[in-house]
Write a protein that holds these residues in place. Structure first.
Motif, PDB file in Angstrom:
ATOM      1  N   VAL A 110      28.313 -18.369  41.362  1.00  0.00           N
ATOM      2  CA  VAL A 110      27.818 -18.442  42.730  1.00  0.00           C
ATOM      3  C   VAL A 110      28.609 -19.515  43.458  1.00  0.00           C
ATOM      4  O   VAL A 110      28.747 -20.635  42.968  1.00  0.00           O
ATOM      5  N   LEU A 111      29.134 -19.151  44.628  1.00  0.00           N
ATOM      6  CA  LEU A 111      29.856 -20.095  45.473  1.00  0.00           C
ATOM      7  C   LEU A 111      29.133 -20.233  46.798  1.00  0.00           C
ATOM      8  O   LEU A 111      29.037 -19.260  47.558  1.00  0.00           O
ATOM      9  N   ILE A 112      28.585 -21.413  47.053  1.00  0.00           N
ATOM     10  CA  ILE A 112      28.011 -21.715  48.362  1.00  0.00           C
ATOM     11  C   ILE A 112      29.131 -22.373  49.163  1.00  0.00           C
ATOM     12  O   ILE A 112      29.407 -23.570  49.016  1.00  0.00           O
ATOM     13  N   GLY A 113      29.812 -21.571  49.951  1.00  0.00           N
ATOM     14  CA  GLY A 113      30.984 -22.091  50.631  1.00  0.00           C
ATOM     15  C   GLY A 113      31.562 -21.080  51.593  1.00  0.00           C
ATOM     16  O   GLY A 113      30.889 -20.163  52.063  1.00  0.00           O
ATOM     17  N   GLY A 114      32.855 -21.242  51.867  1.00  0.00           N
ATOM     18  CA  GLY A 114      33.515 -20.436  52.878  1.00  0.00           C
ATOM     19  C   GLY A 114      34.259 -19.251  52.312  1.00  0.00           C
ATOM     20  O   GLY A 114      34.606 -19.192  51.129  1.00  0.00           O
ATOM     21  N   LEU A 115      34.532 -18.302  53.222  1.00  0.00           N
ATOM     22  CA  LEU A 115      35.271 -17.106  52.853  1.00  0.00           C
ATOM     23  C   LEU A 115      36.671 -17.457  52.380  1.00  0.00           C
ATOM     24  O   LEU A 115      37.206 -16.808  51.469  1.00  0.00           O
ATOM     25  N   TRP A 116      37.288 -18.493  52.951  1.00  0.00           N
ATOM     26  CA  TRP A 116      38.650 -18.872  52.594  1.00  0.00           C
ATOM     27  C   TRP A 116      38.774 -19.122  51.095  1.00  0.00           C
ATOM     28  O   TRP A 116      39.681 -18.595  50.444  1.00  0.00           O
ATOM     29  N   THR A 117      37.859 -19.899  50.535  1.00  0.00           N
ATOM     30  CA  THR A 117      37.927 -20.218  49.107  1.00  0.00           C
ATOM     31  C   THR A 117      37.710 -18.975  48.258  1.00  0.00           C
ATOM     32  O   THR A 117      38.410 -18.772  47.256  1.00  0.00           O
ATOM     33  N   ALA A 118      36.761 -18.124  48.645  1.00  0.00           N
ATOM     34  CA  ALA A 118      36.500 -16.905  47.875  1.00  0.00           C
ATOM     35  C   ALA A 118      37.720 -15.999  47.873  1.00  0.00           C
ATOM     36  O   ALA A 118      38.054 -15.386  46.848  1.00  0.00           O
ATOM     37  N   GLN A 119      38.421 -15.906  48.989  1.00  0.00           N
ATOM     38  CA  GLN A 119      39.589 -15.042  49.053  1.00  0.00           C
ATOM     39  C   GLN A 119      40.745 -15.594  48.214  1.00  0.00           C
ATOM     40  O   GLN A 119      41.468 -14.830  47.564  1.00  0.00           O
ATOM     41  N   VAL A 120      40.925 -16.912  48.239  1.00  0.00           N
ATOM     42  CA  VAL A 120      41.979 -17.501  47.411  1.00  0.00           C
ATOM     43  C   VAL A 120      41.687 -17.254  45.930  1.00  0.00           C
ATOM     44  O   VAL A 120      42.586 -16.899  45.156  1.00  0.00           O
ATOM     45  N   LEU A 121      40.427 -17.422  45.524  1.00  0.00           N
ATOM     46  CA  LEU A 121      40.071 -17.173  44.123  1.00  0.00           C
ATOM     47  C   LEU A 121      40.309 -15.707  43.755  1.00  0.00           C
ATOM     48  O   LEU A 121      40.810 -15.404  42.665  1.00  0.00           O
ATOM     49  N   ALA A 122      39.946 -14.797  44.651  1.00  0.00           N
ATOM     50  CA  ALA A 122      40.144 -13.371  44.374  1.00  0.00           C
ATOM     51  C   ALA A 122      41.632 -13.041  44.256  1.00  0.00           C
ATOM     52  O   ALA A 122      42.044 -12.288  43.363  1.00  0.00           O
ATOM     53  N   LEU A 123      42.439 -13.598  45.144  1.00  0.00           N
ATOM     54  CA  LEU A 123      43.871 -13.335  45.097  1.00  0.00           C
ATOM     55  C   LEU A 123      44.493 -13.868  43.811  1.00  0.00           C
ATOM     56  O   LEU A 123      45.320 -13.195  43.164  1.00  0.00           O
ATOM     57  N   ARG A 124      44.098 -15.064  43.415  1.00  0.00           N
ATOM     58  CA  ARG A 124      44.657 -15.648  42.197  1.00  0.00           C
ATOM     59  C   ARG A 124      44.157 -14.922  40.951  1.00  0.00           C
ATOM     60  O   ARG A 124      44.891 -14.819  39.959  1.00  0.00           O
ATOM     61  N   ALA A 125      42.937 -14.430  40.978  1.00  0.00           N
ATOM     62  CA  ALA A 125      42.447 -13.638  39.845  1.00  0.00           C
ATOM     63  C   ALA A 125      43.254 -12.356  39.704  1.00  0.00           C
ATOM     64  O   ALA A 125      43.614 -11.945  38.597  1.00  0.00           O
ATOM     65  N   ALA A 126      43.546 -11.714  40.837  1.00  0.00           N
ATOM     66  CA  ALA A 126      44.362 -10.501  40.789  1.00  0.00           C
ATOM     67  C   ALA A 126      45.763 -10.799  40.267  1.00  0.00           C
ATOM     68  O   ALA A 126      46.364  -9.979  39.571  1.00  0.00           O
ATOM     69  N   ALA A 127      46.279 -11.986  40.583  1.00  0.00           N
ATOM     70  CA  ALA A 127      47.619 -12.360  40.125  1.00  0.00           C
ATOM     71  C   ALA A 127      47.669 -12.541  38.612  1.00  0.00           C
ATOM     72  O   ALA A 127      48.743 -12.434  38.013  1.00  0.00           O
ATOM     73  N   THR A 128      46.527 -12.813  37.969  1.00  0.00           N
ATOM     74  CA  THR A 128      46.499 -12.945  36.511  1.00  0.00           C
ATOM     75  C   THR A 128      46.374 -11.602  35.807  1.00  0.00           C
ATOM     76  O   THR A 128      46.369 -11.548  34.575  1.00  0.00           O
ATOM     77  N   GLY A 129      46.242 -10.513  36.574  1.00  0.00           N
ATOM     78  CA  GLY A 129      46.147  -9.184  35.976  1.00  0.00           C
ATOM     79  C   GLY A 129      44.768  -8.572  36.039  1.00  0.00           C
ATOM     80  O   GLY A 129      44.594  -7.430  35.606  1.00  0.00           O
ATOM     81  N   ALA A 130      43.775  -9.289  36.567  1.00  0.00           N
ATOM     82  CA  ALA A 130      42.430  -8.737  36.679  1.00  0.00           C
ATOM     83  C   ALA A 130      42.347  -7.785  37.871  1.00  0.00           C
ATOM     84  O   ALA A 130      43.028  -7.973  38.881  1.00  0.00           O
ATOM     85  N   ARG A 131      41.516  -6.771  37.745  1.00  0.00           N
ATOM     86  CA  ARG A 131      41.202  -5.920  38.894  1.00  0.00           C
ATOM     87  C   ARG A 131      40.082  -6.582  39.684  1.00  0.00           C
ATOM     88  O   ARG A 131      39.141  -7.117  39.095  1.00  0.00           O
TER      89      ARG A 131
END
Length: 284
Positions: A110-131
């Motif tokens: 759970v992240l209580i925060g901004g969309l910016w951080t969630a998007q960066v985490l999602a992008l970096r997760a995809a870069a590691t090979g995760a869908r």
């Protein structure tokens, strides 16, 4: 929050001529290792030179001096070994902070925060090979990233709230589900499971937040109001110093909490992330 250690392999090589025409070893040539077969140019039965083959060991390679440390130098020897995962920023000492999202057991964040951080985490997760599957009520905020990654061809998809299909996660194809469903996210149809983590984004503390915080394995908190900080502190049993610091956090800083462990992390964007998302911000 870690790095992987480099592996060092020994040199390899082949010597097509181990001796000169008169049978003497060439200057600087290899010498036989004690206990190993001699390297000679004398033909073996069948006409095969002995120096070209060592039974079970392959060809002879070049020899180098051994690397050794004295007992006094051992304390200075360190190997950067740690967990694999997504680098989400740096800690207070400037060391990489790594979040392991691909797990064989259910993992809720759970992240209580901004969309910016969630998007960066999602992008970096995809870069590691995760869908990455995004469940959101504001698809236009995510489509720019999808288009930048090749229109969904690189493993990222965006779905309306309640419309995320089964993802078929496996060890070879892990999945991160990002739930960007507002203050009161409904119960998701696709939940965490083996090799499928779920990140729920809450812009602020809401009536459903205490339940989500108690169920989560990891909680990230960015800047909140003093009243929200007090409520989060009671729910998560945070020390008073952390409760008082939450309303003062700058953009890009997150307090990550797991069980009794707590760590402040600064997420610093790369040049490409800045071009895609802009600079770190708490408010959307």
């Amino acid at each position: 929050m870690a790095t992987t250690s480099p592996r060092t392999t020994g040199p390899a090589g082949a010597h097509g001529q181990a001796r000169t025409m008169n049978g003497a070893p060439p200057p600087g040539g290899p010498t036989a290792v004690p206990g190993s077969p001699d390297v000679t140019g004398d033909p073996a039965p069948g006409g095969r030179p002995r120096g070209l083959l060592r039974s079970g060991f392959g060809l002879i390679g070049p020899r180098h001096g051994r690397h050794a440390l004295s007992a006094e130098q051992l304390d200075a020897l360190a190997l950067p070994i740690g967990d694999d995962g997504v680098v989400i920023g740096v800690d207070a000492e400037g060391r990489p902070a790594v979040l392991g999202l691909n797990r064989p057991t259910p993992y809720d964040v759970v992240l209580i925060g901004g969309l910016w951080t969630a998007q960066v985490l999602a992008l970096r997760a995809a870069a590691t090979g995760a869908r990455v599957a995004v469940e959101t009520g504001r698809p236009q905020s995510w489509m720019q990233m999808v288009h930048a990654m090749g229109g969904g061809q690189n493993g990222m998809s965006v779905h309306d709230v309640g419309r995320v299909p089964p993802q078929g996660a496996s060890a070879g194809s892990p999945v991160l589900v990002v739930r960007d469903c507002g203050m009161r996210p409904p119960r998701g149809r696709v939940v965490s499971g083996p090799w499928q983590s779920v990140l729920t984004l809450l812009p602020y503390l809401s009536p459903v937040a205490p339940r989500l915080l108690r169920q989560a394995r990891l909680v990230g908190v960015q800047r909140v109001s003093p009243d929200e900080a007090a409520e989060i502190g009671r729910t998560m049993a945070l020390p008073r110093a952390d409760v008082e610091s939450l309303p003062t956090l700058v953009d890009g800083v997150t307090l990550w909490c797991a069980d009794r462990d707590r760590q402040y992390v600064m997420t610093q964007p790369t040049d490409s992330e800045t071009g895609l998302f802009g600079m770190p911000r708490r408010m959307d």
